[in-house]
Design an enzyme around this catalytic site. Structure first.
Site, PDB file in Angstrom:
ATOM      1  CG  ASP A 142      -2.121   0.828   1.055  1.00  0.00           C
ATOM      2  OD1 ASP A 142      -1.946   1.998   0.656  1.00  0.00           O
ATOM      3  OD2 ASP A 142      -3.232   0.332   1.294  1.00  0.00           O
ATOM      4  CE1 TYR A 157     -10.494   9.936  -9.859  1.00  0.00           C
ATOM      5  CE2 TYR A 157     -11.948  10.977 -11.462  1.00  0.00           C
ATOM      6  CZ  TYR A 157     -10.902  10.129 -11.175  1.00  0.00           C
ATOM      7  OH  TYR A 157     -10.252   9.488 -12.194  1.00  0.00           O
ATOM      8  CG  ASN A 188     -16.679   8.378 -19.949  1.00  0.00           C
ATOM      9  OD1 ASN A 188     -16.336   9.562 -19.996  1.00  0.00           O
ATOM     10  ND2 ASN A 188     -17.664   7.961 -19.193  1.00  0.00           N
ATOM     11  NE  ARG A 222     -20.092  11.746 -18.959  1.00  0.00           N
ATOM     12  CZ  ARG A 222     -21.008  12.716 -18.921  1.00  0.00           C
ATOM     13  NH1 ARG A 222     -21.375  13.337 -20.028  1.00  0.00           N
ATOM     14  NH2 ARG A 222     -21.553  13.081 -17.775  1.00  0.00           N
ATOM     15  NE  ARG A 243     -23.710   9.450 -12.461  1.00  0.00           N
ATOM     16  CZ  ARG A 243     -22.824   8.593 -12.977  1.00  0.00           C
ATOM     17  NH1 ARG A 243     -22.804   7.335 -12.569  1.00  0.00           N
ATOM     18  NH2 ARG A 243     -21.963   8.969 -13.891  1.00  0.00           N
ATOM     19  CG  ASP A 267     -23.610  12.345 -14.589  1.00  0.00           C
ATOM     20  OD1 ASP A 267     -22.410  12.160 -14.299  1.00  0.00           O
ATOM     21  OD2 ASP A 267     -24.465  11.441 -14.590  1.00  0.00           O
TER      22      ASP A 267
HETATM   23  N1  UDP Z   1     -25.209   6.428 -16.698  1.00  0.00           N
HETATM   24  C1  UDP Z   1     -26.552   6.039 -16.811  1.00  0.00           C
HETATM   25  N2  UDP Z   1     -26.957   4.942 -16.124  1.00  0.00           N
HETATM   26  C2  UDP Z   1     -26.114   4.202 -15.337  1.00  0.00           C
HETATM   27  C3  UDP Z   1     -24.763   4.604 -15.240  1.00  0.00           C
HETATM   28  C4  UDP Z   1     -24.340   5.721 -15.943  1.00  0.00           C
HETATM   29  O1  UDP Z   1     -27.332   6.674 -17.509  1.00  0.00           O
HETATM   30  O2  UDP Z   1     -26.568   3.217 -14.728  1.00  0.00           O
HETATM   31  C5  UDP Z   1     -24.743   7.594 -17.458  1.00  0.00           C
HETATM   32  C6  UDP Z   1     -24.102   8.681 -16.618  1.00  0.00           C
HETATM   33  O3  UDP Z   1     -25.076   9.599 -16.188  1.00  0.00           O
HETATM   34  C7  UDP Z   1     -23.125   9.300 -17.609  1.00  0.00           C
HETATM   35  C8  UDP Z   1     -22.751   8.140 -18.540  1.00  0.00           C
HETATM   36  O4  UDP Z   1     -23.745   7.148 -18.329  1.00  0.00           O
HETATM   37  O5  UDP Z   1     -23.752  10.275 -18.384  1.00  0.00           O
HETATM   38  C9  UDP Z   1     -21.406   7.537 -18.222  1.00  0.00           C
HETATM   39  O6  UDP Z   1     -21.352   7.271 -16.829  1.00  0.00           O
HETATM   40  P1  UDP Z   1     -20.186   6.450 -16.162  1.00  0.00           P
HETATM   41  O7  UDP Z   1     -20.502   6.322 -14.704  1.00  0.00           O
HETATM   42  O8  UDP Z   1     -19.958   5.190 -16.942  1.00  0.00           O
HETATM   43  O9  UDP Z   1     -18.896   7.345 -16.386  1.00  0.00           O
HETATM   44  P2  UDP Z   1     -18.611   8.890 -15.977  1.00  0.00           P
HETATM   45  O10 UDP Z   1     -18.990   9.705 -17.179  1.00  0.00           O
HETATM   46  O11 UDP Z   1     -19.406   9.216 -14.755  1.00  0.00           O
HETATM   47  O12 UDP Z   1     -17.144   8.898 -15.739  1.00  0.00           O
END
Ligand code: UDP
Length: 328
Positions: free
Chosen positions: A50, A140, A169, A220, A281, A284
């Protein structure tokens, strides 16, 4: 001489470890296995340790002739970073300082660092290019930006050579199907959609359908994990040739919406499944697409698996294999 792969039991680290090994390089994987998987380290040496314990990482430099580091070890759940920022600053920043200290002490001066498009925050415009303002909107992204600043300062003061690679992504899996994406908990879109396709989950949720995008869902830039891997190797080779430290976006310069990802999964897998439209969410941004012209020009990088269906196909192959092993 060997490359130290910190976090090499994780998703991206394990793929890059395989690619480095296939290139004929010696690798030493260092991972605490909090989120990583021992079985994903099929190449090179493995040391469980670690970064929060300076003795453990220093012992690696004492034992092996490490001349470069690839640093993937980090926590990467955006939502969790908002709830528990200390966890992120301690692990992503303080632990990285321990790693950099061990490198300095042992005369190792090359590092390839996993940064993120989350360092940009809400972009003014897309595609995002490297010299746009970096204003992260969550701990993050802030933790990754802090490390970028540390690298810059260590570069100026101590001669550290670095490449900070800002991923969009990460998606897909090893084209040979040996390793893939395996997070617990899983929050990423493509593995969740594959779970719905294979019946492991009852449905897939679309987070928001009222974004100002072509179909209302978020857009994305999905980039194949092996394309990330090839950029790491090119970035390391550049430093080895005496190239300057720099930051690079790694994306496909192409946006895919959540609904388009779902369509691609239905097409590739031939499965139908329930799609539930839900609220946005929090946190986003509507659209994140990376301009990767700099990586192409400076590193000579060219993504091989840019097509979303290819990305999904590789991820599906891995998903089916994992399901098969679980059912045995
Ligand atoms: N997303 C979604 N449903 C899910 C998970 C993710 O609609 O169950 C959407 C999320 O809002 C984003 C995109 O998919 O717009 C990619 O999300 P992810 O968590 O894969 O990657 P991030 O963009 O957050 O790094």
């Amino acid at each position: 001489m060997a490359v130290l792969v910190c976090g090499g039991a994780g998703y991206i680290g394990s793929h890059v470890n395989k690619m480095l090994s296939r290139q004929g390089r010696e690798t030493v994987v260092f991972d605490n296995l909090v989120y990583g998987h021992r079985e994903a380290v099929k190449w090179g040496q493995f040391i469980q340790g670690d970064l929060k314990n300076p003795d453990e990482i220093e012992a690696v430099f004492e034992k092996y002739p490490i001349d470069a580091v690839m640093h993937f070890a980090a926590y990467a759940y955006v939502g969790e970073s908002v709830i528990d920022p200390e966890k992120y600053y301690m692990n992503n920043v303080a632990c990285t300082l321990n790693l950099l200290h061990a490198m300095r002490k042992h005369g190792c001066n090359k590092i390839i660092f996993s940064s993120t498009c989350a360092t940009y925050g809400e972009p003014e415009k897309v595609p995002i290019v490297e010299d746009m303002p970096q204003n992260p909107i969550n701990p993050y992204g802030a933790s990754k930006l802090m490390v970028e600043r540390v690298l810059r300062d260590y570069g100026q003061a101590y001669g550290l050579k670095y490449a900070a690679l800002r991923y969009f992504n990460a998606a897909g899996a090893d084209p040979e199907g040996e390793i893939g994406e395996d997070h617990t908990p899983e929050t990423h879109l493509i593995p969740l959609v594959l779970d719905a396709a294979s019946g492991k989950r009852p449905d897939v949720k679309v987070f928001g359908t009222d974004y100002p995008t072509r179909d209302g869902s978020c857009i994305r830039d999905y980039i194949h994990v092996n394309d990330l891997g090839s950029a790491h190797i090119l970035a390391l080779e550049r430093l080895e040739r005496g190239g300057e430290s720099d930051c690079f976006n790694l994306g496909n310069e192409k946006g895919t919406s959540v609904l388009e990802v779902i369509e691609a999964v239905k097409k590739v897998t031939g499965k139908d499944f329930k799609v539930t439209l839900t609220d946005r969410r929090p946190g986003d941004p509507a659209t994140l697409v990376g301009g990767s012209g700099k990586a192409k020009t400076v590193l000579g990088w060219e993504p091989r698996y840019a097509d979303i269906e290819t990305i999904v196909e590789h991820a599906w192959r891995w998903h089916m294999r994992k399901m098969g092993e679980m059912n045995q």
